[in-house]
Design a protein around this motif. Structure first.
Motif, short mmCIF file in Angstrom:
data_model
loop_
_atom_site.label_atom_id
_atom_site.label_comp_id
_atom_site.label_asym_id
_atom_site.label_seq_id
_atom_site.Cartn_x
_atom_site.Cartn_y
_atom_site.Cartn_z
N THR A 206 0.82 -1.21 0.00
CA THR A 206 0.00 0.00 0.00
C THR A 206 0.86 1.26 0.00
O THR A 206 0.49 2.28 -0.60
N GLY A 207 2.01 1.20 0.66
CA GLY A 207 2.86 2.38 0.78
C GLY A 207 3.62 2.74 -0.48
O GLY A 207 4.15 3.85 -0.60
N ARG A 208 3.66 1.82 -1.44
CA ARG A 208 4.44 2.09 -2.65
C ARG A 208 3.64 2.96 -3.62
O ARG A 208 2.43 2.86 -3.71
N GLY A 209 4.36 3.78 -4.39
CA GLY A 209 3.70 4.59 -5.40
C GLY A 209 3.41 6.01 -4.96
O GLY A 209 2.65 6.72 -5.62
N HIS A 210 4.03 6.44 -3.87
CA HIS A 210 3.81 7.79 -3.35
C HIS A 210 5.10 8.61 -3.33
O HIS A 210 5.20 9.59 -2.59
N GLU A 211 6.07 8.20 -4.13
CA GLU A 211 7.35 8.91 -4.28
C GLU A 211 8.05 9.11 -2.94
O GLU A 211 8.56 10.18 -2.63
N ARG A 212 8.12 8.03 -2.17
CA ARG A 212 8.77 8.09 -0.87
C ARG A 212 10.24 7.73 -0.94
O ARG A 212 11.02 8.09 -0.05
N ARG A 224 11.68 2.54 -9.68
CA ARG A 224 11.51 1.68 -8.50
C ARG A 224 10.04 1.45 -8.18
O ARG A 224 9.69 1.14 -7.04
N GLN A 225 9.16 1.62 -9.16
CA GLN A 225 7.73 1.40 -8.98
C GLN A 225 7.17 2.23 -7.81
O GLN A 225 6.37 1.78 -7.01
N ASP A 226 7.63 3.49 -7.75
CA ASP A 226 7.19 4.36 -6.66
C ASP A 226 6.51 5.62 -7.19
O ASP A 226 6.44 6.64 -6.51
N ARG A 227 6.01 5.56 -8.41
CA ARG A 227 5.37 6.72 -9.02
C ARG A 227 3.84 6.69 -8.88
O ARG A 227 3.21 7.73 -8.63
N VAL A 228 3.25 5.52 -9.05
CA VAL A 228 1.80 5.36 -9.03
C VAL A 228 1.44 4.22 -8.08
O VAL A 228 2.04 3.14 -8.16
N LEU A 230 -0.11 0.91 -6.67
CA LEU A 230 -0.41 -0.29 -7.44
C LEU A 230 -1.90 -0.40 -7.78
O LEU A 230 -2.26 -0.87 -8.86
N ARG A 231 -2.75 -0.02 -6.88
CA ARG A 231 -4.19 -0.16 -7.14
C ARG A 231 -4.68 0.80 -8.23
O ARG A 231 -5.77 0.62 -8.76
N GLU A 232 -3.86 1.80 -8.55
CA GLU A 232 -4.26 2.78 -9.57
C GLU A 232 -3.53 2.58 -10.89
O GLU A 232 -3.93 3.15 -11.91
N ALA A 233 -2.49 1.78 -10.90
CA ALA A 233 -1.65 1.65 -12.09
C ALA A 233 -2.34 0.82 -13.16
O ALA A 233 -3.06 -0.14 -12.87
N ASP A 234 -2.11 1.21 -14.42
CA ASP A 234 -2.65 0.47 -15.56
C ASP A 234 -1.58 -0.33 -16.29
O ASP A 234 -1.89 -1.13 -17.17
N ALA A 265 -6.39 -4.72 -10.23
CA ALA A 265 -5.32 -3.86 -10.75
C ALA A 265 -4.18 -4.71 -11.31
O ALA A 265 -3.62 -4.40 -12.38
N LEU A 266 -3.84 -5.78 -10.63
CA LEU A 266 -2.77 -6.66 -11.11
C LEU A 266 -3.16 -7.34 -12.41
O LEU A 266 -2.33 -7.49 -13.32
N GLU A 267 -4.40 -7.76 -12.53
CA GLU A 267 -4.86 -8.35 -13.79
C GLU A 267 -4.76 -7.33 -14.92
O GLU A 267 -4.34 -7.66 -16.03
N ARG A 268 -5.14 -6.10 -14.64
CA ARG A 268 -5.08 -5.03 -15.65
C ARG A 268 -3.64 -4.79 -16.09
O ARG A 268 -3.34 -4.68 -17.29
N GLN A 269 -2.73 -4.74 -15.14
CA GLN A 269 -1.33 -4.50 -15.46
C GLN A 269 -0.73 -5.68 -16.22
O GLN A 269 0.06 -5.50 -17.16
N TRP A 270 -1.10 -6.89 -15.82
CA TRP A 270 -0.57 -8.08 -16.49
C TRP A 270 -1.02 -8.14 -17.94
O TRP A 270 -0.23 -8.41 -18.85
#
Length: 633
Positions: A206-212, A224-228, A230-234, A265-270
């Motif tokens: 949950t903490g990933r994707g917030h530019e931390r 490093r997959q910290d831009r978006v 995961l639940r919002e990524a396409d 979200a993971l299905e969408r990304q896959w």
């Protein structure tokens, strides 16, 4: 590693990998034998020579990369799975020595990362680059493998103490720059039942994707997959290996917590990854700079990065998605990736490796970088993540063959051997992937009806299924008819009261075929590739003396199975075709461009016999030009 998912009310999980698969012969047994006898012992020597064992003794200066510990852990995981397949003093002795070194290196509070311990750097002060949690994740996976495979709990004690320390002392918003610990924590939760491990993994997802994570160099947070979130990524982005490990961990968390939004979200990304960012081989990562994904359809064959580790990560993610959804498409990609993106990373003899797996090597290609395919396979790498990754995957491959649930047994990958699933025992006989006939015999079965599901690969047009009874097939009012055509890219499900001796025969129609890319994949326009069953093929210079592979083209669609190729194992089936070689004109000073209004094509020379060999087997005889995509004229 093989994931054990326990279905629970409300969860998305539909399958449980509790089936006890055992590969007994054929294609994959040969690869596992080389892995056991050659590659794993070699890996132990190379890891020791790298200084990683000395680091665990906590004496002197740290040697090697900051993530050197992870090489030991992946090698230990491979040893554990191999011991589970067949115990041996040659495996148990090295495992015991290394596991005890790991245990002795652990701090009293549970922390363990030899680079930090030997350099005196503050713990968790540079998580973007230190790989502290990345190493922890591989330790956890090795520990779970030891516990599941042979009941060895030495590393499990180390891993749980480390996980307890992380739960208690890790800074609240901490993220590692290289995902991996998420999967390790969930697997450790499954092995021990300690809920706090799952909660910590979920918090990291949950903490990933917030530019931390702090930025370094020219890269942005996406590397490093910290831009978006995961639940919002396409789409997947950034470093391909990190993306795969993160997605695998997220799929574990989604399955265990019944997080439907995360799973969707993971299905969408896959689906986007497969449609726009995956090479024909299943390889991932088209950009050398940052070892990362490119844009949609940015899949140039000669500059393909396709790191072997990314292929391993792809198999891990697809496996978890298969468990969570039961969809055949995930097993299809696993099969493609295993044969054509994982196996090329290791030589047929098991002692040389590819880090990068290009789909084309031109004549005169620059071999300056040790990772470059033009330089050929190497005996090891300074960054040695790929070789032990292949070791642990091959050692655990038996676990990926089949699953079972309350309805019955599902077969995903085909190899000769046995499948034990509850009260059912199946025997599989096949020469797959060289031959498409797969015989599945029921040796033991419960007296009640249950469903046997067999995957029909997406490429298997015209596949057939037939059912034969061992002692005369009796009428069964609960039976679902088995005979007839099967639908490619789906599971053929047969429900009945099975009896010992009943046999399912699959005819998957393994034969050569031409494959073309979608028009948006501009680097392959006007070109074709050759496939046969699950295998991708290539033209290799070793089979075409007197011409340069760069100049060859396919002249027609008449593909045929060939005879044995010198220098490759006798069982390898080549594909032959008729082709032509381009003849270069030199009257314009060799300038490679022509006026479009009056194009002057290269002249075709005489006919040439083309020999295509499996892509995974290239560069085992000599290093030279090679291509998967070939012009068609």
């Amino acid at each position: 590693m093989s994931s054990v998912v326990r279905p629970r009310p409300g969860a998305a999980v539909t399958l449980s990998p509790g089936a006890g698969g055992r590969i007994g012969g054929g294609f994959w047994a040969a690869r596992q034998r080389v892995n056991r006898e050659v590659t794993i012992p070699l890996g132990g020597r190379r890891v020791r020579e790298s200084g990683a064992f000395d680091n665990l003794r906590l004496t002197g200066e740290h040697r090697g990369k900051v993530f050197a510990d992870s090489d030991v852990y992946k090698w230990l995981e491979a040893l554990a799975w191999e011991r589970g397949r067949a115990e041996s003093d040659d495996l148990a002795g090295p495992y015991k020595e290394a596991a005890e070194l790991v245990a002795a290196a652990q701090c009293p509070d549970g922390y363990l990362h030899t680079h930090t311990q030997l350099t005196g750097r503050a713990r968790y002060s540079d998580l973007a680059s230190s790989h502290e949690l990345y190493c922890a994740g591989h330790l956890m996976q090795a520990a779970v493998a030891g516990s599941r495979a042979v009941g060895d709990r030495t590393l499990l004690g180390v891993a749980t103490r480390f996980a307890d320390h992380l739960v208690k002392d890790l800074p609240k918003d901490a993220l590692d720059g290289h995902p991996e610990v998420e999967t390790g924590l969930v697997e450790l939760y499954r092995e021990t039942g300690t809920r706090s491990y799952l909660d910590l993994a979920a918090r990291m997802i949950t903490g990933r994707g917030h530019e931390r994570l702090p930025l370094k160099g020219h890269h942005g947070p996406g590397i490093r997959q910290d831009r978006v979130p995961l639940r919002e990524a396409d789409a997947v982005e950034g470093h391909a290996v990190r993306a795969m490990y993160l997605a695998a961990g997220a799929a574990d968390v989604a399955a265990e917590t019944a997080d439907q939004a995360l799973m969707e979200a993971l299905e969408r990304q896959w689906l986007d990854m497969v449609a726009t960012r995956t090479y024909l081989t299943g390889g991932l990562g088209s950009v050398w700079y940052g070892e990362q994904f490119g844009g949609p359809h940015e899949l140039a064959p000669e500059t393909a990065y396709c790191e072997t580790c990314a292929a391993v990560g792809s198999v891990q993610w697809a496996w978890r998605m298969l468990l969570a959804t039961g969809a055949a498409r995930y097993a299809d990609l696993m099969e493609r990736t295993l044969h054509n993106a994982v196996l090329p990373g290791i030589s047929l003899d098991g002692d040389r490796f590819f880090y990068v797996n290009a789909l084309r090597v031109r004549a005169g290609a620059n071999p300056d970088d040790r990772r470059a395919a033009a330089r050929g396979r190497q005996d090891w790498y300074g960054t040695a993540c790929c070789p032990p990754n292949v070791m642990r995957l091959l050692s655990s491959l038996d676990h990926y063959l089949a699953t079972h649930d309350d309805q019955g047994v599902q077969l995903h990958l085909y190899a000769s051997g046995t499948i034990r699933a509850g009260e059912a025992l199946l025997e599989v006989e096949t020469d797959y992937p060289w031959d498409g006939r797969v015989e599945i015999t029921v040796r033991e079965a419960p007296s009640r009806p249950w469903t046997l599901s067999v995957r029909i690969p997406a490429w298997a047009d015209g596949a057939g299924v037939s059912l034969q009874g061992g002692a005369g097939l009796r009428a069964d009012p609960d039976a679902v008819p088995a005979d007839g055509a099967a639908v490619p890219g789906a599971y053929h499900r047969i429900r009945r009261t099975w009896r010992a001796g009943d046999r399912i025969i699959l005819d998957l129609g393994v034969r050569p075929r031409l494959t073309a890319a979608v028009p948006r994949l501009d680097v392959a326009r006007g070109q074709v590739a050759v496939e046969r069953g699950p295998l991708v093929y290539c033209l290799e210079q070793a089979d075409h003396p007197g011409v340069i592979v760069d100049d060859l083209c396919v002249a027609g669609a008449d593909l045929r199975d060939g005879t044995a190729v010198p220098g490759l194992p006798a069982e390898v089936v080549p594909v032959t075709a008729r082709g032509r070689a381009h003849v270069h004109r030199e009257e314009d000073g060799g300038f490679p461009y022509r006026t479009a209004a009056a194009p002057r094509e290269w002249e075709h020379g005489g006919p040439v016999d083309l020999t295509f060999v499996p892509y995974y087997a290239w560069a085992n005889r000599q290093v030279g030009p090679m291509t998967v995509w070939v012009p068609m004229h």
